[in-house]
Design a protein around this motif. Structure first.
Motif, PDB file in Angstrom:
ATOM      1  N   ASN A 117       3.741  -1.072  22.594  1.00  8.52           N
ATOM      2  CA  ASN A 117       2.643  -1.968  22.232  1.00  8.52           C
ATOM      3  C   ASN A 117       1.308  -1.250  22.309  1.00  8.52           C
ATOM      4  O   ASN A 117       1.102  -0.407  23.181  1.00  8.52           O
ATOM      5  CB  ASN A 117       2.619  -3.170  23.182  1.00  8.52           C
ATOM      6  N   HIS A 118       0.397  -1.618  21.416  1.00  3.76           N
ATOM      7  CA  HIS A 118      -0.954  -1.068  21.424  1.00  3.76           C
ATOM      8  C   HIS A 118      -1.774  -1.762  22.502  1.00  3.76           C
ATOM      9  O   HIS A 118      -1.835  -2.997  22.538  1.00  3.76           O
ATOM     10  CB  HIS A 118      -1.605  -1.254  20.048  1.00  3.76           C
ATOM     11  N   GLY A 123      -0.896  -7.863  18.958  1.00  8.77           N
ATOM     12  CA  GLY A 123      -0.235  -8.047  17.669  1.00  8.77           C
ATOM     13  C   GLY A 123       0.198  -6.759  16.994  1.00  8.77           C
ATOM     14  O   GLY A 123       0.779  -6.780  15.908  1.00  8.77           O
ATOM     15  N   THR A 124      -0.080  -5.606  17.614  1.00  9.91           N
ATOM     16  CA  THR A 124       0.279  -4.325  17.010  1.00  9.91           C
ATOM     17  C   THR A 124       1.284  -3.614  17.902  1.00  9.91           C
ATOM     18  O   THR A 124       1.019  -3.361  19.077  1.00  9.91           O
ATOM     19  CB  THR A 124      -0.964  -3.448  16.818  1.00  9.91           C
ATOM     20  N   THR A 138       1.756  -5.289  12.608  1.00  8.72           N
ATOM     21  CA  THR A 138       0.303  -5.389  12.756  1.00  8.72           C
ATOM     22  C   THR A 138      -0.049  -6.847  12.531  1.00  8.72           C
ATOM     23  O   THR A 138       0.636  -7.552  11.777  1.00  8.72           O
ATOM     24  CB  THR A 138      -0.472  -4.503  11.754  1.00  8.72           C
ATOM     25  N   ALA A 139      -1.094  -7.286  13.179  1.00  7.19           N
ATOM     26  CA  ALA A 139      -1.505  -8.693  13.094  1.00  7.19           C
ATOM     27  C   ALA A 139      -0.328  -9.625  13.375  1.00  7.19           C
ATOM     28  O   ALA A 139      -0.182 -10.681  12.753  1.00  7.19           O
ATOM     29  CB  ALA A 139      -2.134  -9.005  11.739  1.00  7.19           C
ATOM     30  N   SER A 140       0.538  -9.218  14.287  1.00  6.43           N
ATOM     31  CA  SER A 140       1.722  -9.989  14.700  1.00  6.43           C
ATOM     32  C   SER A 140       2.690 -10.273  13.560  1.00  6.43           C
ATOM     33  O   SER A 140       3.506 -11.187  13.637  1.00  6.43           O
ATOM     34  CB  SER A 140       1.307 -11.310  15.380  1.00  6.43           C
ATOM     35  N   THR A 141       2.631  -9.493  12.504  1.00  7.40           N
ATOM     36  CA  THR A 141       3.512  -9.663  11.337  1.00  7.40           C
ATOM     37  C   THR A 141       4.275  -8.370  11.098  1.00  7.40           C
ATOM     38  O   THR A 141       3.698  -7.279  11.146  1.00  7.40           O
ATOM     39  CB  THR A 141       2.686 -10.011  10.085  1.00  7.40           C
TER      40      THR A 141
END
Length: 160
Positions: A117-118, A123-124, A138-141
């Motif tokens: 995780n970032h 979300g990244t 990214t952006a939880s997608t």
């Protein structure tokens, strides 16, 4: 006026009030023996092994060397920070969080059970959805997914 004793054998308890100074002339200055062997010792030396702790059977489990090397045979548990510049051995198992500042180098293989995780951006992340599956979020997608057949699924636009 200090009082000195030598070759003192005591069967039972000893209570000491105040400061206790132990001096030696080579070898083990303090040697604690259990019913099955040596449990603890401190040597009168500034080189080599200077402090050792053994389990009940006399097997060494902690050793401190004058070079600064501390050897632990078993698990190391800490409720606080463990700091240093070099860690050597066959493995380091951390159950919980590990904060590493600086580079993680000399790694032949890094095994993770899931995702990396970032920091500061929940979300990244990237990692392994399961066996033979890799995803980037990214952006939880899920933005990129590669499955066991090598098929890649992209979200968004491919190009410049």
């Amino acid at each position: 006026m200090p009082k000195y004793l030598s070759d003192l054998d005591v069967d039972g308890n000893v209570d000491v009030a105040g400061n206790t100074v132990i001096t030696g002339n080579g070898g083990a200055v303090l040697d604690v023996q259990g019913s099955q062997g040596q449990l603890f010792s401190v040597t009168d030396s500034l080189s080599g092994d200077i402090f050792a702790v053994a389990d009940i059977s006399g097997v060494p489990i902690l050793n401190v060397n004058s070079s600064g090397v501390v050897t632990i045979d078993g698990s190391l548990s800490s409720s606080g920070a463990i700091t240093g510049t070099t860690l050597t051995g066959t493995s380091l198992d951390i159950n919980g969080a590990a904060d590493i500042s600086g580079a993680l180098t000399g790694v032949d293989a890094l095994t993770i059970p899931g995702y990396i995780n970032h920091a500061g951006d929940s979300g990244t992340k990237f990692g392994f959805e399961g066996n033979d599956a890799f995803r980037i979020y990214t952006a939880s997608t899920s933005q990129l997914q590669i499955d066991s057949a090598g098929a890649a699924t992209f979200a968004g636009t491919i190009g410049s």
